[in-house]
Structures are given as C-alpha cells and as structure tokens.
Design a protein around this motif. Structure first.
Motif, mmCIF file in Angstrom:
data_model
loop_
_atom_site.group_PDB
_atom_site.id
_atom_site.type_symbol
_atom_site.label_atom_id
_atom_site.label_comp_id
_atom_site.label_asym_id
_atom_site.label_seq_id
_atom_site.Cartn_x
_atom_site.Cartn_y
_atom_site.Cartn_z
ATOM 1 N N LEU A 259 0.831 -1.204 0.000
ATOM 2 C CA LEU A 259 0.000 0.000 0.000
ATOM 3 C C LEU A 259 0.865 1.255 0.000
ATOM 4 O O LEU A 259 0.584 2.221 -0.720
ATOM 5 C CB LEU A 259 -0.931 -0.008 1.220
ATOM 6 C CG LEU A 259 -2.076 -1.029 1.186
ATOM 7 C CD1 LEU A 259 -2.774 -1.087 2.541
ATOM 8 C CD2 LEU A 259 -3.076 -0.674 0.083
ATOM 9 N N ALA A 260 1.933 1.221 0.789
ATOM 10 C CA ALA A 260 2.846 2.372 0.839
ATOM 11 C C ALA A 260 3.531 2.595 -0.512
ATOM 12 O O ALA A 260 3.887 3.732 -0.845
ATOM 13 C CB ALA A 260 3.896 2.166 1.926
ATOM 14 N N ALA A 261 3.702 1.513 -1.280
ATOM 15 C CA ALA A 261 4.345 1.603 -2.592
ATOM 16 C C ALA A 261 3.362 1.959 -3.706
ATOM 17 O O ALA A 261 3.756 2.046 -4.867
ATOM 18 C CB ALA A 261 5.051 0.295 -2.924
ATOM 19 N N GLY A 262 2.084 2.133 -3.348
ATOM 20 C CA GLY A 262 1.127 2.600 -4.339
ATOM 21 C C GLY A 262 0.058 1.628 -4.779
ATOM 22 O O GLY A 262 -0.717 1.939 -5.696
ATOM 23 N N ALA A 263 -0.035 0.451 -4.151
ATOM 24 C CA ALA A 263 -1.104 -0.486 -4.504
ATOM 25 C C ALA A 263 -2.470 0.145 -4.205
ATOM 26 O O ALA A 263 -2.628 0.877 -3.221
ATOM 27 C CB ALA A 263 -0.949 -1.781 -3.722
ATOM 28 N N LEU A 264 -3.449 -0.120 -5.054
ATOM 29 C CA LEU A 264 -4.797 0.425 -4.864
ATOM 30 C C LEU A 264 -5.496 -0.210 -3.676
ATOM 31 O O LEU A 264 -6.324 0.425 -3.017
ATOM 32 C CB LEU A 264 -5.633 0.205 -6.128
ATOM 33 C CG LEU A 264 -5.098 0.854 -7.413
ATOM 34 C CD1 LEU A 264 -5.977 0.466 -8.593
ATOM 35 C CD2 LEU A 264 -5.032 2.367 -7.258
ATOM 36 N N ALA A 265 -5.177 -1.470 -3.411
ATOM 37 C CA ALA A 265 -5.757 -2.205 -2.282
ATOM 38 C C ALA A 265 -4.851 -3.379 -1.965
ATOM 39 O O ALA A 265 -4.057 -3.810 -2.810
ATOM 40 C CB ALA A 265 -7.168 -2.702 -2.622
ATOM 41 N N ALA A 266 -4.959 -3.877 -0.745
ATOM 42 C CA ALA A 266 -4.181 -5.045 -0.324
ATOM 43 C C ALA A 266 -5.117 -5.997 0.406
ATOM 44 O O ALA A 266 -5.772 -5.618 1.373
ATOM 45 C CB ALA A 266 -3.029 -4.629 0.578
ATOM 46 N N ILE A 267 -5.178 -7.232 -0.076
ATOM 47 C CA ILE A 267 -6.154 -8.211 0.405
ATOM 48 C C ILE A 267 -5.433 -9.402 1.019
ATOM 49 O O ILE A 267 -4.433 -9.878 0.486
ATOM 50 C CB ILE A 267 -7.055 -8.663 -0.776
ATOM 51 C CG1 ILE A 267 -7.902 -7.474 -1.256
ATOM 52 C CG2 ILE A 267 -7.943 -9.839 -0.377
ATOM 53 C CD1 ILE A 267 -8.627 -7.733 -2.567
ATOM 54 N N ASP A 268 -5.970 -9.871 2.145
ATOM 55 C CA ASP A 268 -5.441 -11.049 2.825
ATOM 56 C C ASP A 268 -5.988 -12.300 2.145
ATOM 57 O O ASP A 268 -7.201 -12.543 2.151
ATOM 58 C CB ASP A 268 -5.843 -11.023 4.305
ATOM 59 C CG ASP A 268 -5.212 -12.153 5.117
ATOM 60 O OD1 ASP A 268 -4.656 -13.087 4.517
ATOM 61 O OD2 ASP A 268 -5.293 -12.090 6.363
ATOM 62 N N ALA A 269 -5.089 -13.087 1.558
ATOM 63 C CA ALA A 269 -5.509 -14.284 0.816
ATOM 64 C C ALA A 269 -6.205 -15.308 1.705
ATOM 65 O O ALA A 269 -6.922 -16.176 1.197
ATOM 66 C CB ALA A 269 -4.305 -14.928 0.137
ATOM 67 N N ARG A 270 -5.995 -15.219 3.020
ATOM 68 C CA ARG A 270 -6.583 -16.217 3.926
ATOM 69 C C ARG A 270 -8.006 -15.872 4.357
ATOM 70 O O ARG A 270 -8.658 -16.686 5.014
ATOM 71 C CB ARG A 270 -5.681 -16.378 5.153
ATOM 72 C CG ARG A 270 -4.357 -17.053 4.829
ATOM 73 C CD ARG A 270 -3.459 -17.152 6.034
ATOM 74 N NE ARG A 270 -2.216 -17.861 5.718
ATOM 75 C CZ ARG A 270 -1.145 -17.887 6.490
ATOM 76 N NH1 ARG A 270 -1.148 -17.220 7.646
ATOM 77 N NH2 ARG A 270 -0.060 -18.545 6.130
ATOM 78 N N GLU A 271 -8.474 -14.694 4.021
ATOM 79 C CA GLU A 271 -9.855 -14.326 4.365
ATOM 80 C C GLU A 271 -10.839 -15.211 3.595
ATOM 81 O O GLU A 271 -10.614 -15.527 2.422
ATOM 82 C CB GLU A 271 -10.106 -12.860 4.026
ATOM 83 C CG GLU A 271 -9.319 -11.872 4.863
ATOM 84 C CD GLU A 271 -9.850 -11.772 6.283
ATOM 85 O OE1 GLU A 271 -10.989 -12.211 6.531
ATOM 86 O OE2 GLU A 271 -9.130 -11.253 7.154
ATOM 87 N N ASP A 272 -11.915 -15.590 4.254
ATOM 88 C CA ASP A 272 -12.897 -16.466 3.614
ATOM 89 C C ASP A 272 -13.494 -15.844 2.356
ATOM 90 O O ASP A 272 -13.895 -16.563 1.429
ATOM 91 C CB ASP A 272 -14.018 -16.811 4.601
ATOM 92 C CG ASP A 272 -13.533 -17.700 5.743
ATOM 93 O OD1 ASP A 272 -12.480 -18.361 5.572
ATOM 94 O OD2 ASP A 272 -14.189 -17.716 6.801
ATOM 95 N N ASP A 273 -13.580 -14.513 2.350
ATOM 96 C CA ASP A 273 -14.188 -13.844 1.204
ATOM 97 C C ASP A 273 -13.145 -13.164 0.314
ATOM 98 O O ASP A 273 -13.446 -12.176 -0.356
ATOM 99 C CB ASP A 273 -15.219 -12.820 1.678
ATOM 100 C CG ASP A 273 -14.590 -11.682 2.476
ATOM 101 O OD1 ASP A 273 -13.431 -11.845 2.938
ATOM 102 O OD2 ASP A 273 -15.247 -10.629 2.634
ATOM 103 N N ALA A 274 -11.926 -13.713 0.286
ATOM 104 C CA ALA A 274 -10.861 -13.097 -0.509
ATOM 105 C C ALA A 274 -11.257 -12.991 -1.977
ATOM 106 O O ALA A 274 -11.001 -11.968 -2.626
ATOM 107 C CB ALA A 274 -9.561 -13.881 -0.362
#
Length: 356
Positions: free
Chosen positions: A223-238
C-alpha cells in the motif's frame, strides 16, 4: 590471488566459505568484481535441492543437471576487471572499470529459442548461479560481454534485482498486453517480485494493482508503494474482495507465488476472458474442470524469467527515471546464511542484496 565463494556443498545445509583462485578470463569471457548480489527464492530451491510438484512428487535439481558444489545468486552487478582475448574484440565489450548488471539466463546460442532471442528458455541452459557459479563471491566469470548491461551511474545494489525480480515481472506483465490498462492487475505475492511488479506496472502506465498476500507487513508495504488495495488471501471472502476491487472480476492476474491455493484463487477471481500468468515456483498441483476454461474463457500462461533485450529495456526505464528501484536491504556477504534464514522465515520485505 584468492577469492571467497559461498557455496551450496550439501542441500539444506548452511552455505560454506570456499577459497579459490581468481579465474583468468579465456576466449570471450569477462571477469567481474562483484559489487552486489541479490538473494532470490530460486536460490532457496537450489539450496533445498528440489521443486515441489504436488501430490508428494518432487523434481530433483540433480535431474535438471544442477551439480554441487555451486555458488548461487543470479542477480549480479559488478565491475569489469578483465576480458578474454576474444572478448576484447567483441562489439559489445565494456571497458575495464565499467559497472554492469549481468543477464544470467544464458543459453546454448544455437537452438530455436536462442535464435529467437529467448535464451531464458533454452533446453541446454548455462544460467549463472544455477548451472554455473554465480554472484555470492568476490568475482564471477561471464561467458560473453553481450550479457553485460551498462549501469551508467545506477546504484549496483538497487540495480541487482533487475536481473531476476525485475526482468521476471517485466516479461510477465508484458504478456498481458493492453489488459494492464483495462483495470487493476491483481498481483499475488508481495515479496521481492511483488514489490518490483508494482514499480514495473507504474513504469508501463498500468491502471493500477490490487495486491494479495498473507503477511500484513507486506500488505502495508505494498500500500505504501502505491497499490490500490491489499487483500489477505486467507480471508474467507478473498475472492469476493478481489472481484469487488476489480469491478466484477480480474482481467489480469499475476501469480508470483505459484502454489495450489494461489492459482485457485487467481482462477476463481477472474472475469470472463481473464488471463492468469504464473511465475512463482512454490509448487503443488491443481485439478481443473476443463469445460470451464473454454466456457469462461480463461487463459493460463507460464512465464520464466526474461530475455536479454527485456533486461536492457528495464535498465533504460530505470536510468531514465521512469521506474523506481524496489525496496532492498543490504547485508555483508559474510551474513549469507542469516540472509537465507530470514528468507525461509518470510521476514523479508523487498529484496536482500549481499555486498562483498
């Protein structure tokens, strides 16, 4: 004169310091004094001695022709020290004292792939740090000056990852074509390649990137490098999060992990007509419902490192200021085993670069 080499002597055991004579370049060879050498996940596979093929199967590196002892590292920047007699006459020869990044993906020069300029997929490779001794040493032999790309003032420490992390992500992203402008590219994995991919996508004018990783520190770095969003792959609703973040499903997914769960996540997150490029070699296997591939329709493609022209293009992008270096941390070469351990434990953000 003697030089230090840190070698894999036994798979899975700490690298050992070996003292050798500094080699004298012959024929078209060039002798480089190593200024910086990056540590890549592929070096871990060499250290372990196998690739995980899934289902309990392994591909032994010995079966690929990799023999020990071996000095790893294929991300090498160095200073030209001496040239063999035939190298001095080559049009590509760089003068002594020139700093260069090495294209390590060297082929036989004769097969169809090499004739196309794709030495990286030669059936008889001679890659530095993989099949020939690489950069975790004071000096390294490069077989021909054409594999040297002049840094022209770039910092060797920041430029070393271009030889693998850089050219690998650049080559993979190019395979998406215009899709990188149609919506966010989903980047799975925010390690050294993932952080480099963010810079490559910016340099290529991409729409943006959605980064997926299990490590919160790496997501924050993305995110600090400019990603629009960062998602946790382990979330059930990834999958649902990725579909929402890409406006209905990903058109382009870059899987820099290459494990069973990440490839499944990539395919499940795609829009119709989605394109998945798999780069990572973490391993596993996958069961697919074949009608889904033509019905959606999906494109699944592998990408292996990159070509010499692509490395030249990448260095030009950085030299012209169109691309920023990805995060690097430096260690003295003597801390090579600590660097391996940090990478094994997943504690590295960006790339570790060893300095002799």
């Amino acid at each position: 004169m003697q030089m230090r080499c840190y070698c894999v002597i036994h798979h899975g055991k700490p690298l050992e310091l070996v003292e050798r004579d500094v080699p004298e370049p012959k024929g078209t060879e060039v002798l480089l004094r190593v200024k910086a050498a990056g540590l890549c996940h592929s070096d871990l596979h060499i250290w372990e001695g196998y690739y995980d093929l899934g289902g309990g199967k392994k591909l032994s590196l010995a079966d690929r022709g990799i023999k020990l002892p071996l000095t790893p590292s294929h991300e090498i920047c160095g200073e030209v020290v001496a040239l063999g007699p035939d190298a001095q006459a080559a049009a590509e020869a760089l003068a002594a004292g020139t700093s260069a990044v090495v294209h390590p993906w060297i082929g036989c020069g004769e097969c169809a792939a090499c004739q196309r300029g794709e030495e990286n997929i030669c059936a008889k490779p001679q890659s530095l740090g993989v099949l020939r001794d690489g950069g975790f040493a004071d000096y390294v032999i490069v077989p021909h000056p054409r594999y040297l790309v002049d840094l022209a003032g770039l910092d060797p420490v920041k430029a070393a990852p271009l030889a693998c992390a850089g050219v690998t992500t650049y080559s993979a992203v190019k395979k998406f074509g215009t899709r990188i402008h149609e919506g966010p590219v989903v980047v799975i994995g925010a390690g050294g390649l993932g952080m480099m991919a963010l810079e490559v996508l910016k340099a290529m004018g991409a729409h943006g990137a959605i980064v997926v990783d299990v490590d919160p520190a790496k997501r924050e770095a993305a995110l600090a490098a400019g990603a629009l969003a960062a998602i946790d792959a382990r979330e059930d609703d990834a999958v649902q999060q990725i579909v929402a973040a890409t406006g209905g499903g990903a058109r382009a997914v870059l899987d820099l992990v290459g494990a069973t769960p990440t490839v499944k996540l990539a395919l499940d997150s795609c829009a119709r007509g989605g394109h998945v490029v798999i780069v990572g070699l973490m391993g596993g296997d996958l069961t697919l419902s074949l009608p889904i591939i033509p019905m959606r329709p999906l494109k699944i493609e592998g990408s292996y490192v990159g070509t010499l022209p692509e490395l030249r293009e990448l260095v030009t992008l950085m030299r012209e200021g169109k691309m920023q270096p990805s995060p690097v941390s430096t260690r003295p070469l003597t801390e090579i085993n600590e660097a391996f351990e940090a990478l094994v434990q997943g504690k590295v953000v960006g790339r570790q670069v060893l300095v002799p």
